[in-house]
Design an enzyme around this catalytic site. Structure first.
Site, PDB file in Angstrom:
ATOM      1  N   SER A   1       0.851  -1.191   0.000  1.00 56.91           N
ATOM      2  CA  SER A   1       0.000   0.000   0.000  1.00 56.91           C
ATOM      3  C   SER A   1       0.883   1.235   0.000  1.00 56.91           C
ATOM      4  CB  SER A   1      -0.877   0.012   1.252  1.00 56.91           C
ATOM      5  OG  SER A   1      -1.578   1.237   1.353  1.00 56.91           O
TER       6      SER A   1
ATOM      7  N   ASN B   1      -0.606   4.015   1.212  1.00 59.32           N
ATOM      8  CA  ASN B   1      -1.433   4.836   2.099  1.00 59.32           C
ATOM      9  C   ASN B   1      -0.717   4.996   3.450  1.00 59.32           C
ATOM     10  OD1 ASN B   1      -3.352   5.625   4.043  1.00 59.32           O
ATOM     11  ND2 ASN B   1      -5.046   4.724   2.871  1.00 59.32           N
TER      12      ASN B   1
ATOM     13  N   ASP C   1      -7.175  -4.873   1.699  1.00 56.29           N
ATOM     14  CA  ASP C   1      -8.179  -4.208   0.884  1.00 56.29           C
ATOM     15  C   ASP C   1      -9.336  -3.933   1.826  1.00 56.29           C
ATOM     16  OD1 ASP C   1      -8.551  -3.116  -1.737  1.00 56.29           O
ATOM     17  OD2 ASP C   1     -10.294  -4.403  -1.915  1.00 56.29           O
TER      18      ASP C   1
ATOM     19  N   LYS D   1      -8.337   3.661  18.154  1.00 53.46           N
ATOM     20  CA  LYS D   1      -8.820   3.179  16.852  1.00 53.46           C
ATOM     21  C   LYS D   1      -8.261   1.777  16.583  1.00 53.46           C
ATOM     22  CE  LYS D   1      -9.085   3.897  11.873  1.00 53.46           C
ATOM     23  NZ  LYS D   1      -8.708   4.603  10.658  1.00 53.46           N
TER      24      LYS D   1
ATOM     25  N   ARG E   1      -9.475  -2.987  10.864  1.00 53.79           N
ATOM     26  CA  ARG E   1      -8.100  -3.367  10.527  1.00 53.79           C
ATOM     27  C   ARG E   1      -7.406  -3.981  11.743  1.00 53.79           C
ATOM     28  NH1 ARG E   1      -7.233   0.992   8.553  1.00 53.79           N
ATOM     29  NH2 ARG E   1      -7.961   0.397   6.504  1.00 53.79           N
TER      30      ARG E   1
HETATM   31  P1  IMP Z   1      -7.833   0.389  -0.631  1.00 49.90           P
HETATM   32  O1  IMP Z   1      -6.536   1.089  -0.382  1.00 49.90           O
HETATM   33  O2  IMP Z   1      -8.098   0.075  -2.056  1.00 49.90           O
HETATM   34  O3  IMP Z   1      -8.011  -0.784   0.286  1.00 49.90           O
HETATM   35  O4  IMP Z   1      -8.965   1.456  -0.257  1.00 49.90           O
HETATM   36  C1  IMP Z   1      -9.357   1.634   1.046  1.00 49.90           C
HETATM   37  C2  IMP Z   1     -10.255   2.876   1.114  1.00 49.90           C
HETATM   38  O5  IMP Z   1     -11.332   2.584   2.016  1.00 49.90           O
HETATM   39  C3  IMP Z   1      -9.520   4.066   1.714  1.00 49.90           C
HETATM   40  O6  IMP Z   1      -8.956   4.883   0.731  1.00 49.90           O
HETATM   41  C4  IMP Z   1     -10.634   4.779   2.461  1.00 49.90           C
HETATM   42  O7  IMP Z   1     -11.376   5.554   1.568  1.00 49.90           O
HETATM   43  C5  IMP Z   1     -11.516   3.621   2.941  1.00 49.90           C
HETATM   44  N1  IMP Z   1     -11.066   3.123   4.266  1.00 49.90           N
HETATM   45  C6  IMP Z   1     -10.581   1.896   4.570  1.00 49.90           C
HETATM   46  N2  IMP Z   1     -10.243   1.807   5.873  1.00 49.90           N
HETATM   47  C7  IMP Z   1     -10.521   3.019   6.388  1.00 49.90           C
HETATM   48  C8  IMP Z   1     -10.357   3.554   7.702  1.00 49.90           C
HETATM   49  O8  IMP Z   1      -9.860   2.918   8.645  1.00 49.90           O
HETATM   50  N3  IMP Z   1     -10.735   4.823   7.841  1.00 49.90           N
HETATM   51  C9  IMP Z   1     -11.274   5.569   6.831  1.00 49.90           C
HETATM   52  N4  IMP Z   1     -11.422   5.132   5.596  1.00 49.90           N
HETATM   53  C10 IMP Z   1     -11.049   3.847   5.374  1.00 49.90           C
END
Ligand code: IMP
Length: 206
Positions: free
Chosen positions: A10, A12, A71, A180, A186
């Site tokens: 990721s 993120n 995901d 959290k 998660r």
């Molecule tokens: P992924 O990176 O494709 O799994 O997308 C996950 C998306 O789901 C993130 O970009 C957020 O928009 C949303 N998301 C998943 N987990 C969280 C969380 O813990 N807090 C807020 N948004 C979340």
């Protein structure tokens, strides 16, 4: 004791912080995939588990390390579980900007006039020891809440300012990071994964 080095599939930073907080004390060193030049991969599937598996295999192949992918997303009851696997791209798929702010604004628009605000966060984690690992470890977690009318709090990421937990009287963005991690989709999935990892001898190559 040497730690297990695992690439996180990721880019993120919010996810990296949450994973590291739980996994580091357990002896797992999470390394961001950007450190290995892992290229972005598309997420073409309709299920969280398929997308997570694709991301984990890709990151492991390009980094040469075991990989962990998450995901995750927001499923809203009144919207037939949308945005679901499309949570990160929710506004972009409607022709708007790809950002957390745009996603939240789009969500509020879709929820206008809807009184059933029930929603859940879901996370599916996939761990692979190698790109072609025939036995990936899979764990999932959920967190139930409601979509708030107005944003509150400055912590977390994504939909957190609008994800309200009735029992706490707070949005997730109002929670401290360790709170959290204790309660979240998660965090729950990670603890299940850790139990499975402990009994699966993850350093053994398949
Ligand atoms: P992924 O990176 O494709 O799994 O997308 C996950 C998306 O789901 C993130 O970009 C957020 O928009 C949303 N998301 C998943 N987990 C969280 C969380 O813990 N807090 C807020 N948004 C979340």
């Amino acid at each position: 004791m040497s730690s297990l080095r695992v690439v996180l599939a990721s880019d993120n930073p919010g996810k990296l912080a949450e994973f590291s907080a739980i996994l580091q004390p357990a002896g797992v060193e999470m390394l961001p995939q950007g450190q290995f030049g892992v290229t972005p991969v598309d997420e073409p599937h309709a299920t969280f588990v398929e997308n997570a598996l694709r991301k984990a295999r890709h990151a492991s192949r390009q980094s040469g390390l075991p990989a962990l992918a998450d995901d995750s997303g927001l499923c809203v009851s009144a919207l037939n579980d949308a945005p679901g696997v499309y949570s990160a791209r929710y506004a972009a798929l409607a022709g708007k900007e790809k950002s957390d702010a745009a996603n939240n604004a789009h969500l509020l628009e879709q929820m206008a006039g809807i009184s059933n605000r029930r929603a859940r966060y879901v996370a599916v984690l996939v761990f692979v020891r190698s790109p072609d690992d025939p036995l990936p470890i899979i764990a999932q977690g959920e967190w139930h809440g409601e979509i708030a009318i107005a944003a509150r709090g400055g912590n977390g990421f994504g939909y957190d300012p609008y994800f309200y937990i009735p029992e706490l009287g707070k949005t997730v963005a109002e929670l401290a990071p360790d709170q959290k991690n204790k309660l979240s989709h998660r965090g729950k999935a990670l603890r299940v994964l850790l139990d499975s990892l402990a009994s699966a001898n993850p350093t053994a190559q398949s």
